[in-house]
Enzyme design. Structure first.
Site, PDB file in Angstrom:
ATOM      1  N   CYS A  59     -40.687 104.145  29.404  1.00  0.00           N
ATOM      2  CA  CYS A  59     -40.711 102.776  28.868  1.00  0.00           C
ATOM      3  C   CYS A  59     -40.522 102.706  27.356  1.00  0.00           C
ATOM      4  CB  CYS A  59     -42.015 102.108  29.287  1.00  0.00           C
ATOM      5  SG  CYS A  59     -42.236 102.162  31.087  1.00  0.00           S
ATOM      6  N   HIS A 103     -42.006  96.060  25.635  1.00  0.00           N
ATOM      7  CA  HIS A 103     -41.723  96.578  26.975  1.00  0.00           C
ATOM      8  C   HIS A 103     -42.403  95.672  27.996  1.00  0.00           C
ATOM      9  CE1 HIS A 103     -41.744  98.861  30.577  1.00  0.00           C
ATOM     10  NE2 HIS A 103     -43.024  99.160  30.487  1.00  0.00           N
ATOM     11  N   ASN A 127     -40.874  95.445  36.233  1.00  0.00           N
ATOM     12  CA  ASN A 127     -40.891  96.468  35.177  1.00  0.00           C
ATOM     13  C   ASN A 127     -39.784  97.474  35.484  1.00  0.00           C
ATOM     14  OD1 ASN A 127     -41.373  98.798  33.682  1.00  0.00           O
ATOM     15  ND2 ASN A 127     -43.602  98.618  33.813  1.00  0.00           N
TER      16      ASN A 127
END
Lengths: 74, 370
Positions: B114, B254, B284
């Site tokens: 990430c 993120h 995500n």
């Protein structure tokens, strides 16, 4: 935050009616006490007390009163 | 010369996992609860035969189809993935061939999760500003869903597959548009977000611990890491830039999950209207979340030439990074908005013409399209 307000915050976190928790409850007996609730508890600790509570310390708690003590010691 | 972002595109595989479908499998969860906690309605899931290179190629082709650059313009391909097609060869080499990039093009994979987009921007800046490359294609591509065990509702709820392709080149003026950067690493957190089996240390999970072949995430530990490191990382960047939270036009973190983002936003006292979230439609997507959010912010007119944006990536490793950027933009939706306002824009070659200015898109205050 005093103990009564901490318990109310935990009531809210676990989607219980205000005043439900007294502190003596076993965490394992609370259906809503899961990993999401642990994260919610950590968020309360961070917002209200400015601390990052270790998940390992939370995992060592067996009763609601242990969670309250963890925050009061922060 | 200064490096700048010229264009962003992304691609989502067609397969989906909706919150409704999750509640069929896990009846004690409700759609409302899932969406309230994680802020995700749909996750895209790559087909069995669909790998990171396929998503990467699809995203990159959208960049070329946009006219922002031709394949022959690209002289360096950076590909961030933790779910490569093969151990070897390098996925970037496969993508170079399939895209028809020049044989004089450098290509490499880097393995980050990430935080990968911020690191990729740093690598691209280094390549461009040292004269090693002129047009860098930074691709972040993941098929994390292939790592996820069907029974793990926690991670299935959060992660989706995607690829994003970002074209970087030399900026149109002498403005430093990428940086400063802040980087951080703490490998002591490795066990908290890990796929244990499949690498050289554990080639195959033994039958008694089959879950070692799947993605393991300790949510509370990841939350603790985020709370411990990310506010400090942001403050370090503010110190390096000499800027305050209020000096930024947009923050793109993120897109981990809504609850975590909201907690970070409140703790850092970032106004809600400057904190961009775009994950409801895709979840995500690891290193692709930031460019996906940037693309949406641009399409909504939330970015303009000269906009000051902070990007923050954090996760598996642990690894984190933050960068301050000045938006240069490209000729897509944001410019279409400006064109409708009779603003002329022209492009020439791979380095795109200017995106609209703050005034041109009618932004008076708060970053909203007036």
């Amino acid at each position: 935050m005093d103990q009564a307000n901490l318990l109310k915050s935990l009531d809210d976190l676990l989607e219980l009616d205000p005043g439900t928790l007294t502190g003596s409850e076993e965490l394992s007996a609370l259906e809503a006490w899961n990993s999401l609730a642990v994260i919610g508890f950590m968020a309360i600790a961070n917002e209200e007390f400015g601390v990052v509570v270790s998940p390992k310390k939370i995992a060592a708690c067996t009763k609601v009163s242990d969670l309250v003590a963890l925050l009061q010691a922060a | 010369m200064n490096a700048a972002i010229h264009h962003i595109e992304y691609y989502l595989p067609t397969g989906t996992l909706t919150s409704e479908a999750l509640t069929v499998e896990f009846p004690d969860w409700s759609v409302a609860k899932i969406e309230e906690k994680v802020g995700i309605k749909t996750r895209h899931v790559a087909a069995d035969s669909e790998c990171s290179s396929d998503l990467a190629v699809a995203a990159a082709r959208k960049v070329f189809d946009s006219g922002a650059a031709k394949p022959s313009d690209i002289d360096f391909l950076l590909l961030c993935t933790q779910s490569p097609d093969y151990f070897l060869p390098t996925t970037a080499c496969l993508v170079q061939d399939r895209l028809g990039l020049s044989k004089q093009c450098g290509a490499l994979d880097f393995n980050l999760g990430c935080s990968g987009y911020v690191y990729g921007l740093g690598l691209a800046k280094g390549l461009i500003e040292t004269g090693q490359a002129s047009n860098v294609l930074l691709v972040t591509a993941e098929t994390y869903t292939k790592f996820i065990h069907k029974s793990d509702r926690g991670v299935r709820t959060i992660f989706g597959d995607a690829a994003a392709a970002t074209l970087l080149g030399v900026g149109i003026d002498d403005t430093a548009r990428l940086g400063p950067f802040v980087y951080g690493t703490d490998g002591s957190g490795a066990d908290n977000l890990i796929v244990r089996a499949g690498g050289m240390r554990l080639r195959q999970a033994p039958p008694e611990s089959i879950l070692d072949a799947s993605l393991h995430m300790d949510g509370p530990e990841i939350f603790a890491f985020t709370m411990s490191q990310i506010p400090g990382c942001v403050r370090t960047l503010l110190t390096r830039t000499g800027m305050a939270i209020g000096d930024y036009d947009l923050f793109v973190f993120h897109q981990a999950n809504r609850h975590m983002l909201e907690h970070l936003r409140k703790g850092l006292r970032i106004p809600e209207d400057k904190f961009y979230i775009a994950m409801e439609h895709c979840g995500n997507t690891v290193s692709a979340t930031i460019p996906i959010a940037l693309k949406h912010a641009q399409m909504e007119g939330r970015l303009w030439v000269g906009a000051r944006v902070m990007l923050v990536g954090f996760g598996v490793g642990y690894s984190w990074g933050a960068v301050s950027i000045i938006w240069s933009g490209s000729l897509d939706k944001a410019v279409e908005v400006s064109q409708s306002m009779q603003i002329s824009t022209q492009s020439s070659g791979p380095v795109m013409g200017a995106a609209p200015t703050r005034e041109q898109v009618g932004i008076i205050d708060g970053g909203s399209l007036q």
